[in-house]
Design a protein around this motif. Structure first.
Motif, short mmCIF file in Angstrom:
data_model
loop_
_atom_site.label_atom_id
_atom_site.label_comp_id
_atom_site.label_asym_id
_atom_site.label_seq_id
_atom_site.Cartn_x
_atom_site.Cartn_y
_atom_site.Cartn_z
N VAL A 192 -22.60 -6.37 -42.90
CA VAL A 192 -21.55 -5.46 -42.49
C VAL A 192 -22.14 -4.07 -42.34
O VAL A 192 -23.00 -3.66 -43.12
N THR A 193 -21.69 -3.34 -41.35
CA THR A 193 -22.10 -1.96 -41.17
C THR A 193 -20.96 -1.05 -41.60
O THR A 193 -19.85 -1.16 -41.08
N LEU A 194 -21.23 -0.20 -42.57
CA LEU A 194 -20.24 0.77 -43.04
C LEU A 194 -20.65 2.16 -42.56
O LEU A 194 -21.78 2.58 -42.78
N HIS A 195 -19.73 2.82 -41.89
CA HIS A 195 -19.96 4.18 -41.41
C HIS A 195 -19.17 5.14 -42.28
O HIS A 195 -18.02 4.86 -42.65
N PHE A 196 -19.76 6.28 -42.60
CA PHE A 196 -19.10 7.27 -43.44
C PHE A 196 -19.20 8.63 -42.78
O PHE A 196 -20.22 8.98 -42.20
N GLN A 197 -18.13 9.40 -42.91
CA GLN A 197 -18.12 10.78 -42.49
C GLN A 197 -17.41 11.58 -43.58
O GLN A 197 -16.31 11.21 -43.99
N ILE A 198 -18.04 12.64 -44.04
CA ILE A 198 -17.47 13.48 -45.09
C ILE A 198 -17.40 14.90 -44.53
O ILE A 198 -18.42 15.46 -44.13
N ILE A 199 -16.19 15.44 -44.50
CA ILE A 199 -16.01 16.81 -44.03
C ILE A 199 -15.43 17.61 -45.19
O ILE A 199 -14.34 17.34 -45.66
N SER A 200 -16.20 18.59 -45.64
CA SER A 200 -15.76 19.46 -46.73
C SER A 200 -15.05 20.66 -46.13
O SER A 200 -15.65 21.46 -45.42
N LEU A 201 -13.76 20.76 -46.42
CA LEU A 201 -12.96 21.88 -45.94
C LEU A 201 -12.77 22.88 -47.07
O LEU A 201 -13.38 22.75 -48.13
N THR A 202 -11.93 23.87 -46.87
CA THR A 202 -11.80 24.95 -47.84
C THR A 202 -11.45 24.46 -49.24
O THR A 202 -12.13 24.79 -50.20
N LYS A 203 -10.39 23.66 -49.40
CA LYS A 203 -9.97 23.22 -50.73
C LYS A 203 -9.81 21.71 -50.82
O LYS A 203 -9.13 21.21 -51.71
N GLN A 204 -10.39 20.98 -49.89
CA GLN A 204 -10.26 19.53 -49.90
C GLN A 204 -11.42 18.89 -49.16
O GLN A 204 -12.20 19.56 -48.52
N ILE A 205 -11.48 17.57 -49.26
CA ILE A 205 -12.51 16.80 -48.56
C ILE A 205 -11.81 15.77 -47.69
O ILE A 205 -10.89 15.08 -48.15
#
Length: 148
Positions: free
Chosen positions: A29-42
């Motif tokens: 299985v291929t798992l793709h991840f994207q993490i965007i760190s915003l001002t007070k949340q992720i």
């Protein structure tokens, strides 16, 4: 643990936003991840074999004044798109909020009835968040928001 491979991923940042993307392959299985760190949340997106958005959850940390410190924090989960609060991804989101102490928006398209795949995705994501400094112990400071 089964063999897995990872792409180097990409990272970019400006004054208020940090973007991290990476891919892991495990159990065919291929798992793709994207993490965007915003001002007070992720904001986190987990894709399984495709780039579909999937269910979208918002989870917020609630503070209680309970005498037992282990029960001081609880997480409130709401489904914004698809699935209910008991669907795949809601549990991951709830545990991430409790581990990081930050508000989380999570999009997840892991197939239903795949608890092993869900556990694998969560383990990979937690390792990445820890390496980026998002844990209650050494909570990364998001755009001037200081950990308490």
């Amino acid at each position: 643990m089964a063999e897995s491979s990872s792409s180097n991923g990409t990272q970019s940042a400006d004054a208020n936003i940090q973007l991290t993307c990476f891919t892991e392959e495990a159990h065919d299985v291929t798992l793709h991840f994207q993490i965007i760190s915003l001002t007070k949340q992720i904001y986190i997106w987990i894709g399984c074999n495709s780039a579909k958005l999937g269910h979208l959850y918002a989870v917020f940390l609630l503070f209680n004044n309970h005498p037992d410190p282990r029960k001081n924090n609880t997480a409130s989960v709401t489904s914004l798109l698809g699935g209910g609060a008991d669907s795949t991804g809601a549990g991951i989101a709830r545990r991430l909020v409790l581990r990081t102490g930050l508000n989380i928006i999570l999009a997840c398209n892991i197939p239903k009835n795949s608890p092993m795949l869900e556990a694998l995705a969560e383990r990979i994501l937690i390792q990445k968040l820890n390496s980026l400094g998002y844990s209650k112990d050494g909570q990364k400071r998001l755009s001037g928001v200081h950990a308490t």
